[in-house]
Design an enzyme around this catalytic site. Sequence first.
Site, short mmCIF file in Angstrom:
data_model
loop_
_atom_site.label_atom_id
_atom_site.label_comp_id
_atom_site.label_asym_id
_atom_site.label_seq_id
_atom_site.Cartn_x
_atom_site.Cartn_y
_atom_site.Cartn_z
N ILE A 52 0.83 -1.21 0.00
CA ILE A 52 0.00 0.00 0.00
C ILE A 52 0.87 1.27 0.00
O ILE A 52 0.41 2.34 -0.43
CB ILE A 52 -0.99 0.00 1.20
CG1 ILE A 52 -1.91 1.22 1.21
CG2 ILE A 52 -0.27 -0.05 2.53
CD1 ILE A 52 -2.79 1.36 0.03
N TYR A 141 -1.00 3.60 17.77
CA TYR A 141 -2.08 3.01 16.96
C TYR A 141 -3.35 3.87 17.08
O TYR A 141 -3.96 4.24 16.07
CB TYR A 141 -2.33 1.59 17.46
CG TYR A 141 -3.47 0.85 16.82
CD1 TYR A 141 -3.42 0.47 15.48
CD2 TYR A 141 -4.58 0.47 17.57
CE1 TYR A 141 -4.46 -0.25 14.91
CE2 TYR A 141 -5.62 -0.26 17.00
CZ TYR A 141 -5.55 -0.61 15.68
OH TYR A 141 -6.58 -1.33 15.11
#
Length: 310
Positions: A52, A141
Site C-alpha cells: 500500500i 495506533y
Amino acid sequence: MSTEKILIIGSNGQIGLELAENLRKNYGSDNVVCSDVRQMENQIEPFEVLDILDKDRVYEVVKKHKITQVYLLAALLSATAEKNPKFAWDLNMNGLFHILDMAKEGILKKIYWPSSIAVFGPTTPRLNTPQYTVMEPNTIYGISKQAGERYCEYYHQKYGVDVRSIRYPGLIGWKSAPGGGTTDYAVHIYHQALKQKSYECFLNAQTTLPMMYMPDAIRATIELMEAPAESVKIRSSYNVAGISFNPEEIAASIRKHIPEFTISYNVDFRQAIADSWPQSINDSEARKDWGWKPEFDLDAMTQVMLDNLR
Ligand code: NAD
Ligand code: SER
C-alpha cells in the site's frame, strides 16, 4: 451481475480472509481482487502482490482491474505499533492517504477503512462509551486511527469522498489468526484451551474490553458499505458494540465445555494499552442510521469457536 469491482488491500490478515470469503459470495469471485504485501500458499485468485505504500503500484492495480471500491485493511495493530511507532504511523497514515486521494480524483467510488476502539483514551468515559466523547488516545495506533478518522471526514466534507468506517472492537474468529493486537488473547485462549487445557493471559483477570465475533464484524462492514449514502451520516467512524467481557469471564464460558480448563496471568506491556480503552461501547448511532444489531453473545461465540477449532 455486480457492476462493482472490489479491491481488498491487506486481504491475508485476520479480517481480510473472512471478508474476502463473504464479498466473493455476494459479488462473485471474479469481482473481488485480493491483495497483500505477502502472498500465501494456495492463494486464491484474483490476487495481486501489493504494498500500500507504493502509490504507483496501487494505481496500476486499481486501473488494471477497473476497481470501483477499496477495503483498506493493511495496518499495524496496537501491540506491534508500540514496538515500531515510526513505521506504524507511516503505514497507517500514508496507506490511507493513497486511497483517499484516488477517491478524491474520482478513480474510486467508495472506500472502506476500519478504525478502532483505540481512538479512545484514558480520559474517555469507559462504560457505554458514546459516539461523541473525549478522545485522547495515548497509543501510536490509537493516534493514527483518530487522525485517520479526521481525514476521512475531511475528505468527505471537502471533496465528497464516499468513505465509510467502523470502530471495531477486538475481533474473535476461528478461521484466521490475529495480527498483533491487544485483544488477541481472546483468540489464543480458545486454541490453548483445546490444545493444553490451560492458558497464560497477558492481561489481568479484570480487564474488561469490547469484543465481537468475526461474522458479526463482517456483517456490520458489508451492511455499512451497502447502506444508501444518505443513511451514512457519520463519515469519521461508527461505534459498534458486540460483547464485553474480561479474561475471567471468557475462561468461565470455556469451562462450560472444558471443565478442567485453567487460566493464569502474566501481564505485560499490553495491560497499559487495554487499561486506556473503553470497557463497553454505545452504538446507538449505528443502530439508528443503518440498522446495526449484533447476534453473538459470549456463550454463543464460545460454542462456535470450540466446535470449529475442534
Ligand atoms: P492483520 O494484521 O491480521 O492483517 C493486516 C494485513 O495487512 C496482513 O495480511 C499484512 O500482511 C497486510 N499488510 C501489512 N503491510 C502491508 C502493506 N504495506 N501493504 C499491503 N498489505 C500489508 O490485521 P487485521 O486484524 O485484519 O486488521 C485489519 C484492519 O482492521 C486494520 O486497519 C486494523 O487496525 C483494523 N482493526 C482490527 C481489529 C481486530 O481486532 N482485528 C480491531 C480494530 C481495528
Ligand atoms: N484488536 C485491535 C488491537 O488490539 C483493536 O483495534 O489492536
